[in-house]
Design a protein around this motif. Sequence first.
Motif, PDB file in Angstrom:
ATOM      1  N   TRP A 126      40.806  48.688  45.784  1.00 57.52           N
ATOM      2  CA  TRP A 126      41.277  48.123  44.528  1.00 57.52           C
ATOM      3  C   TRP A 126      42.794  48.240  44.443  1.00 57.52           C
ATOM      4  N   GLY A 127      43.410  47.239  43.813  1.00 53.03           N
ATOM      5  CA  GLY A 127      44.844  47.254  43.599  1.00 53.03           C
ATOM      6  C   GLY A 127      45.174  46.786  42.197  1.00 53.03           C
ATOM      7  N   GLY A 128      46.435  46.925  41.831  1.00 51.67           N
ATOM      8  CA  GLY A 128      46.879  46.503  40.513  1.00 51.67           C
ATOM      9  C   GLY A 128      47.259  47.677  39.634  1.00 51.67           C
ATOM     10  N   THR A 129      47.801  47.387  38.476  1.00 55.01           N
ATOM     11  CA  THR A 129      48.299  48.416  37.574  1.00 55.01           C
ATOM     12  C   THR A 129      47.228  48.981  36.641  1.00 55.01           C
ATOM     13  N   LEU A 130      46.072  48.324  36.554  1.00 52.69           N
ATOM     14  CA  LEU A 130      44.982  48.819  35.736  1.00 52.69           C
ATOM     15  C   LEU A 130      44.130  49.772  36.573  1.00 52.69           C
ATOM     16  N   THR A 131      44.211  51.063  36.292  1.00 56.65           N
ATOM     17  CA  THR A 131      43.492  52.057  37.091  1.00 56.65           C
ATOM     18  C   THR A 131      42.376  52.752  36.326  1.00 56.65           C
ATOM     19  N   GLN A 132      42.434  52.737  34.977  1.00 55.06           N
ATOM     20  CA  GLN A 132      41.401  53.409  34.174  1.00 55.06           C
ATOM     21  C   GLN A 132      41.000  52.548  32.985  1.00 55.06           C
ATOM     22  N   ILE A 133      39.742  52.675  32.605  1.00 59.58           N
ATOM     23  CA  ILE A 133      39.235  52.083  31.368  1.00 59.58           C
ATOM     24  C   ILE A 133      39.419  53.113  30.263  1.00 59.58           C
ATOM     25  N   VAL A 134      40.045  52.711  29.161  1.00 58.05           N
ATOM     26  CA  VAL A 134      40.389  53.630  28.072  1.00 58.05           C
ATOM     27  C   VAL A 134      39.478  53.375  26.872  1.00 58.05           C
ATOM     28  N   PRO A 135      38.952  54.425  26.244  1.00 57.25           N
ATOM     29  CA  PRO A 135      38.050  54.254  25.098  1.00 57.25           C
ATOM     30  C   PRO A 135      38.678  53.427  23.976  1.00 57.25           C
ATOM     31  N   GLY A 136      37.904  52.477  23.462  1.00 53.46           N
ATOM     32  CA  GLY A 136      38.353  51.657  22.345  1.00 53.46           C
ATOM     33  C   GLY A 136      39.170  50.450  22.741  1.00 53.46           C
ATOM     34  N   GLN A 137      39.490  50.323  24.028  1.00 55.88           N
ATOM     35  CA  GLN A 137      40.310  49.210  24.481  1.00 55.88           C
ATOM     36  C   GLN A 137      39.439  48.065  25.017  1.00 55.88           C
ATOM     37  N   PRO A 138      39.868  46.816  24.821  1.00 59.53           N
ATOM     38  CA  PRO A 138      39.113  45.659  25.301  1.00 59.53           C
ATOM     39  C   PRO A 138      39.714  45.093  26.592  1.00 59.53           C
ATOM     40  N   TYR A 139      38.889  44.379  27.340  1.00 60.61           N
ATOM     41  CA  TYR A 139      39.309  43.833  28.631  1.00 60.61           C
ATOM     42  C   TYR A 139      38.752  42.420  28.786  1.00 60.61           C
ATOM     43  N   ASN A 140      39.292  41.700  29.765  1.00 65.78           N
ATOM     44  CA  ASN A 140      38.748  40.405  30.162  1.00 65.78           C
ATOM     45  C   ASN A 140      38.377  40.448  31.630  1.00 65.78           C
ATOM     46  N   VAL A 141      37.204  39.919  31.955  1.00 65.36           N
ATOM     47  CA  VAL A 141      36.867  39.669  33.356  1.00 65.36           C
ATOM     48  C   VAL A 141      37.230  38.221  33.631  1.00 65.36           C
ATOM     49  N   GLN A 142      38.238  38.017  34.486  1.00 60.60           N
ATOM     50  CA  GLN A 142      38.647  36.667  34.867  1.00 60.60           C
ATOM     51  C   GLN A 142      37.915  36.293  36.151  1.00 60.60           C
ATOM     52  N   ASN A 143      37.006  35.350  36.022  1.00 61.96           N
ATOM     53  CA  ASN A 143      36.151  34.938  37.130  1.00 61.96           C
ATOM     54  C   ASN A 143      36.735  33.668  37.740  1.00 61.96           C
ATOM     55  N   ARG A 144      37.310  33.799  38.918  1.00 64.91           N
ATOM     56  CA  ARG A 144      37.993  32.674  39.559  1.00 64.91           C
ATOM     57  C   ARG A 144      37.000  31.722  40.240  1.00 64.91           C
ATOM     58  N   PRO A 145      37.448  30.503  40.580  1.00 68.96           N
ATOM     59  CA  PRO A 145      36.534  29.489  41.156  1.00 68.96           C
ATOM     60  C   PRO A 145      36.250  29.711  42.633  1.00 68.96           C
ATOM     61  N   HIS A 146      35.319  30.605  42.921  1.00 68.00           N
ATOM     62  CA  HIS A 146      34.837  30.807  44.285  1.00 68.00           C
ATOM     63  C   HIS A 146      33.317  30.876  44.236  1.00 68.00           C
ATOM     64  N   PRO A 147      32.634  31.078  45.338  1.00 68.62           N
ATOM     65  CA  PRO A 147      31.175  30.867  45.363  1.00 68.62           C
ATOM     66  C   PRO A 147      30.332  31.742  44.437  1.00 68.62           C
ATOM     67  N   ASN A 148      30.883  32.785  43.825  1.00 68.79           N
ATOM     68  CA  ASN A 148      30.004  33.646  43.031  1.00 68.79           C
ATOM     69  C   ASN A 148      29.484  32.967  41.769  1.00 68.79           C
ATOM     70  N   GLY A 149      30.248  32.030  41.179  1.00 68.35           N
ATOM     71  CA  GLY A 149      29.796  31.329  39.974  1.00 68.35           C
ATOM     72  C   GLY A 149      29.586  32.287  38.805  1.00 68.35           C
ATOM     73  N   THR A 150      28.700  31.912  37.891  1.00 74.68           N
ATOM     74  CA  THR A 150      28.363  32.787  36.765  1.00 74.68           C
ATOM     75  C   THR A 150      27.468  33.924  37.252  1.00 74.68           C
ATOM     76  N   TRP A 151      27.732  35.136  36.763  1.00 75.49           N
ATOM     77  CA  TRP A 151      26.906  36.274  37.160  1.00 75.49           C
ATOM     78  C   TRP A 151      26.680  37.194  35.968  1.00 75.49           C
ATOM     79  N   ILE A 152      25.737  38.109  36.110  1.00 72.29           N
ATOM     80  CA  ILE A 152      25.335  39.000  35.024  1.00 72.29           C
ATOM     81  C   ILE A 152      25.803  40.420  35.320  1.00 72.29           C
ATOM     82  N   TYR A 153      26.555  40.975  34.377  1.00 70.55           N
ATOM     83  CA  TYR A 153      26.972  42.370  34.502  1.00 70.55           C
ATOM     84  C   TYR A 153      25.959  43.245  33.778  1.00 70.55           C
ATOM     85  N   ASP A 154      25.387  44.205  34.506  1.00 68.81           N
ATOM     86  CA  ASP A 154      24.343  45.073  33.979  1.00 68.81           C
ATOM     87  C   ASP A 154      24.966  46.386  33.528  1.00 68.81           C
TER      88      ASP A 154
END
Length: 293
Positions: A218-246
């Motif tokens: 993993w790379g990038g400046t986001l290293t931890q999920i912080v309580p109470g904070q919101p995020y976006n999953v940006q799903n780019r156009p490659h073969p995975n398409g729509t998927w379900i996060y469990d």
Amino acid sequence: MKKVMLVIVCLLFAATAFAQQSDPSNDVGYVKLNSTGSGTPGVQTTLNFGLPFKFWTVVANVPQYGTESTRPSSIIGSQIVGNANPTLADRIVRQDGGAAAFRNGAGVWSGTLETGASMVPGRAYAYQNKTGVARTLVLAGDVDNAGGYGTISITGGVSTASTPISWRDSRNIVVATQVGPQLIADGFTGVANPLNSDQLVAQNGGATARVNAAGTVWGGTLTQIVPGQPYNVQNRPHPNGTWIYDYQTGAAAAMNAGFLMPTPSITKAPMNNESVKTSSVKSSSVKTTGAAK
């Protein structure tokens, strides 16, 4: 006779102490989030947030332990400013779908987010502050880091599909080892060109995280999920398409991996969502304490 009475008193004291130690307890936690003001009444600013705790139905300012609530009237209480004119009232808005709720001039909650009881964990929300001044939003509830609160469809098929998301967890959790593996298992994908890789993006601050094509680094400046904070999953156009996060599976995987725990520092737990002491709370930090059930 005096000796007999002394023995009875001692036994009663011991029984009382044992009962106090054996009584089940729960951890109450809270975070304080800061909302800036526009400087002009009626002109809104927006604070994005997630739900880090389990919340209980509130009756006459008293949480009803064991009766979970997904209504903003119990989760937010009287913290936002109402108005007889709905267009001038503060609002809580669910980012996916846009269901909203507000308080009228008498303090009564209205809107589909309230009537539909759809302020659920795992999603992201926005506090629309229309007062024009800086305000705080305190989220106080029962610590429940066990997961098991449903799945979410991660949109795909467009240039950059973005799905708002949050985690119900009172702890800072590491992206690379505690969140990332389950995201990858469910469909989060990295490719050779980082610009075409999926990204996890912090809504507040914009820090990002992505994984390499092998799904191992993993790379990038986001290293931890912080309580109470919101995020976006940006799903780019490659073969995975729509998927379900469990969430349930993801929570179990994270629990098995172990967590980085923030240091608690609280002297008194808030006892209801209508009147919360915030003077000793640092912004975006979780405070917890034991409370009898």
